[in-house]
Design a protein around this motif. Structure first.
Motif, PDB file in Angstrom:
ATOM      1  N   ILE A 141      22.341  45.908  32.425  1.00  0.00           N
ATOM      2  CA  ILE A 141      23.530  45.345  31.769  1.00  0.00           C
ATOM      3  C   ILE A 141      24.213  46.402  30.914  1.00  0.00           C
ATOM      4  N   GLY A 142      23.445  47.111  30.092  1.00  0.00           N
ATOM      5  CA  GLY A 142      24.016  48.065  29.136  1.00  0.00           C
ATOM      6  C   GLY A 142      24.410  49.397  29.724  1.00  0.00           C
ATOM      7  N   ASN A 143      23.950  49.700  30.920  1.00  0.00           N
ATOM      8  CA  ASN A 143      24.263  50.998  31.522  1.00  0.00           C
ATOM      9  C   ASN A 143      24.940  50.845  32.876  1.00  0.00           C
ATOM     10  N   THR A 144      24.173  50.434  33.862  1.00  0.00           N
ATOM     11  CA  THR A 144      24.693  50.377  35.232  1.00  0.00           C
ATOM     12  C   THR A 144      25.942  49.507  35.336  1.00  0.00           C
ATOM     13  N   TYR A 145      25.814  48.231  34.968  1.00  0.00           N
ATOM     14  CA  TYR A 145      26.932  47.300  35.142  1.00  0.00           C
ATOM     15  C   TYR A 145      28.038  47.549  34.122  1.00  0.00           C
ATOM     16  N   LEU A 146      27.667  47.955  32.927  1.00  0.00           N
ATOM     17  CA  LEU A 146      28.677  48.259  31.910  1.00  0.00           C
ATOM     18  C   LEU A 146      29.560  49.418  32.356  1.00  0.00           C
ATOM     19  N   GLU A 147      28.946  50.474  32.884  1.00  0.00           N
ATOM     20  CA  GLU A 147      29.723  51.624  33.366  1.00  0.00           C
ATOM     21  C   GLU A 147      30.669  51.212  34.489  1.00  0.00           C
ATOM     22  N   GLU A 148      30.187  50.369  35.400  1.00  0.00           N
ATOM     23  CA  GLU A 148      31.040  49.901  36.496  1.00  0.00           C
ATOM     24  C   GLU A 148      32.223  49.094  35.966  1.00  0.00           C
ATOM     25  N   GLU A 149      31.960  48.219  34.987  1.00  0.00           N
ATOM     26  CA  GLU A 149      33.032  47.406  34.403  1.00  0.00           C
ATOM     27  C   GLU A 149      34.059  48.279  33.688  1.00  0.00           C
ATOM     28  N   VAL A 150      33.588  49.259  32.938  1.00  0.00           N
ATOM     29  CA  VAL A 150      34.499  50.146  32.209  1.00  0.00           C
ATOM     30  C   VAL A 150      35.398  50.883  33.185  1.00  0.00           C
ATOM     31  N   GLN A 151      34.825  51.364  34.274  1.00  0.00           N
ATOM     32  CA  GLN A 151      35.634  52.074  35.274  1.00  0.00           C
ATOM     33  C   GLN A 151      36.696  51.156  35.870  1.00  0.00           C
ATOM     34  N   GLU A 152      36.328  49.921  36.139  1.00  0.00           N
ATOM     35  CA  GLU A 152      37.304  48.965  36.678  1.00  0.00           C
ATOM     36  C   GLU A 152      38.406  48.657  35.669  1.00  0.00           C
ATOM     37  N   LEU A 153      37.984  48.469  34.421  1.00  0.00           N
ATOM     38  CA  LEU A 153      38.954  48.109  33.385  1.00  0.00           C
ATOM     39  C   LEU A 153      39.952  49.225  33.113  1.00  0.00           C
ATOM     40  N   GLU A 154      39.566  50.454  33.376  1.00  0.00           N
ATOM     41  CA  GLU A 154      40.444  51.575  33.056  1.00  0.00           C
ATOM     42  C   GLU A 154      41.499  51.835  34.113  1.00  0.00           C
ATOM     43  N   THR A 155      41.434  51.187  35.213  1.00  0.00           N
ATOM     44  CA  THR A 155      42.405  51.471  36.274  1.00  0.00           C
ATOM     45  C   THR A 155      43.648  50.601  36.121  1.00  0.00           C
ATOM     46  N   THR A 156      44.769  51.183  36.380  1.00  0.00           N
ATOM     47  CA  THR A 156      46.013  50.410  36.307  1.00  0.00           C
ATOM     48  C   THR A 156      46.078  49.366  37.409  1.00  0.00           C
ATOM     49  N   ASP A 157      45.410  49.637  38.525  1.00  0.00           N
ATOM     50  CA  ASP A 157      45.382  48.642  39.597  1.00  0.00           C
ATOM     51  C   ASP A 157      44.724  47.363  39.123  1.00  0.00           C
ATOM     52  N   TYR A 158      43.660  47.495  38.346  1.00  0.00           N
ATOM     53  CA  TYR A 158      42.961  46.325  37.838  1.00  0.00           C
ATOM     54  C   TYR A 158      43.870  45.540  36.904  1.00  0.00           C
ATOM     55  N   ILE A 159      44.518  46.246  35.994  1.00  0.00           N
ATOM     56  CA  ILE A 159      45.403  45.579  35.047  1.00  0.00           C
ATOM     57  C   ILE A 159      46.545  44.882  35.795  1.00  0.00           C
ATOM     58  N   PHE A 160      47.121  45.593  36.737  1.00  0.00           N
ATOM     59  CA  PHE A 160      48.217  45.001  37.489  1.00  0.00           C
ATOM     60  C   PHE A 160      47.755  43.773  38.268  1.00  0.00           C
ATOM     61  N   SER A 161      46.563  43.841  38.871  1.00  0.00           N
ATOM     62  CA  SER A 161      46.084  42.701  39.652  1.00  0.00           C
ATOM     63  C   SER A 161      45.839  41.493  38.756  1.00  0.00           C
ATOM     64  N   LEU A 162      45.337  41.717  37.544  1.00  0.00           N
ATOM     65  CA  LEU A 162      45.151  40.600  36.614  1.00  0.00           C
ATOM     66  C   LEU A 162      46.489  39.966  36.251  1.00  0.00           C
ATOM     67  N   MET A 163      47.459  40.816  35.928  1.00  0.00           N
ATOM     68  CA  MET A 163      48.770  40.294  35.555  1.00  0.00           C
ATOM     69  C   MET A 163      49.423  39.583  36.729  1.00  0.00           C
ATOM     70  N   ASN A 164      49.286  40.152  37.901  1.00  0.00           N
ATOM     71  CA  ASN A 164      49.879  39.552  39.088  1.00  0.00           C
ATOM     72  C   ASN A 164      49.274  38.175  39.363  1.00  0.00           C
ATOM     73  N   LYS A 165      47.962  38.038  39.182  1.00  0.00           N
ATOM     74  CA  LYS A 165      47.305  36.739  39.374  1.00  0.00           C
ATOM     75  C   LYS A 165      47.838  35.711  38.379  1.00  0.00           C
ATOM     76  N   VAL A 166      48.029  36.140  37.140  1.00  0.00           N
ATOM     77  CA  VAL A 166      48.540  35.222  36.118  1.00  0.00           C
ATOM     78  C   VAL A 166      49.962  34.803  36.456  1.00  0.00           C
ATOM     79  N   VAL A 167      50.794  35.773  36.842  1.00  0.00           N
ATOM     80  CA  VAL A 167      52.186  35.468  37.201  1.00  0.00           C
ATOM     81  C   VAL A 167      52.217  34.502  38.380  1.00  0.00           C
ATOM     82  N   GLU A 168      51.364  34.738  39.371  1.00  0.00           N
ATOM     83  CA  GLU A 168      51.319  33.834  40.523  1.00  0.00           C
ATOM     84  C   GLU A 168      50.842  32.444  40.110  1.00  0.00           C
ATOM     85  N   LYS A 169      49.869  32.400  39.209  1.00  0.00           N
ATOM     86  CA  LYS A 169      49.304  31.109  38.793  1.00  0.00           C
ATOM     87  C   LYS A 169      50.319  30.277  38.018  1.00  0.00           C
TER      88      LYS A 169
END
Length: 137
Positions: free
Chosen positions: A50-78
Motif C-alpha cells: 500500500i505505502g510503496n508499490t500501489y502508492l507509487e502507481e497512484e502518484v504516477q497516474e495522478l500526475e498525468t494530464t490525461d488522468y486529470i482530463f479523463s476525470l473532468m471529462n467523466k464529470v462533464v459527461e455525467k
C-alpha cells in the motif's frame, strides 16, 4: 449486509479513520465492489504494498494530464455539458496541456459565465458608489 457494515465500521473505528471518508468520492464504493468481485479468501495488500508499490502507481497516474482530463471529462459527461459553468483549479500548467477551454460548448459556456460575472461586478459597483466590491475599505 449487517455483518459487512459491522466489519467495515470496526476497521474505521480501530484505525481512527474519519467516518466521512466514506463520502470522499468514488473510491470507497469502488473498493467495496472490487473486493466483492474478487470473492472470498482474497488477501489484502501488505502495508509495504500500500505505502510503496500501489502508492507509487497512484502518484504516477495522478500526475498525468490525461488522468486529470479523463476525470473532468467523466464529470462533464455525467452532469451534462449544458450544466457546467466553470472549472476551477490551481494547477494551471496541467490544464493548459489539456486545453479544455478549446471544446466549443465549454468555451461558449465560459464566455457566457464571464459576461454574467462582469455584469454582477459592475452592478455591485453602482451600489458601492464605484468602490471595488471585492476589496471594501
Amino acid at each position: 449486509m449487517k455483518k459487512v457494515g459491522k466489519v467495515i465500521s470496526k476497521f474505521f473505528l480501530f484505525n481512527t479513520i474519519p467516518f466521512n471518508a466514506v463520502d470522499s468520492g468514488p473510491y470507497y464504493q469502488s473498493m467495496i465492489d472490487t473486493i466483492a468481485k474478487a470473492g472470498p479468501g482474497i488477501k489484502g495488500p501488505t502495508r509495504y504494498q500500500i505505502g510503496n508499490t500501489y502508492l507509487e502507481e497512484e502518484v504516477q497516474e495522478l500526475e498525468t494530464t490525461d488522468y486529470i482530463f479523463s476525470l473532468m471529462n467523466k464529470v462533464v459527461e455525467k452532469v451534462g455539458e449544458e450544466n457546467v459553468v466553470q472549472v476551477v483549479t490551481d494547477n494551471e500548467a496541467s490544464f493548459k496541456a489539456t486545453d479544455i477551454s478549446s471544446m466549443k460548448q465549454i468555451k461558449e459556456t465560459l464566455d457566457q459565465a464571464k459576461m454574467i460575472i462582469g455584469f454582477i461586478y459592475n452592478s455591485l459597483k453602482v451600489f458601492t458608489k464605484d468602490k471595488d466590491p471585492l476589496r471594501p475599505e
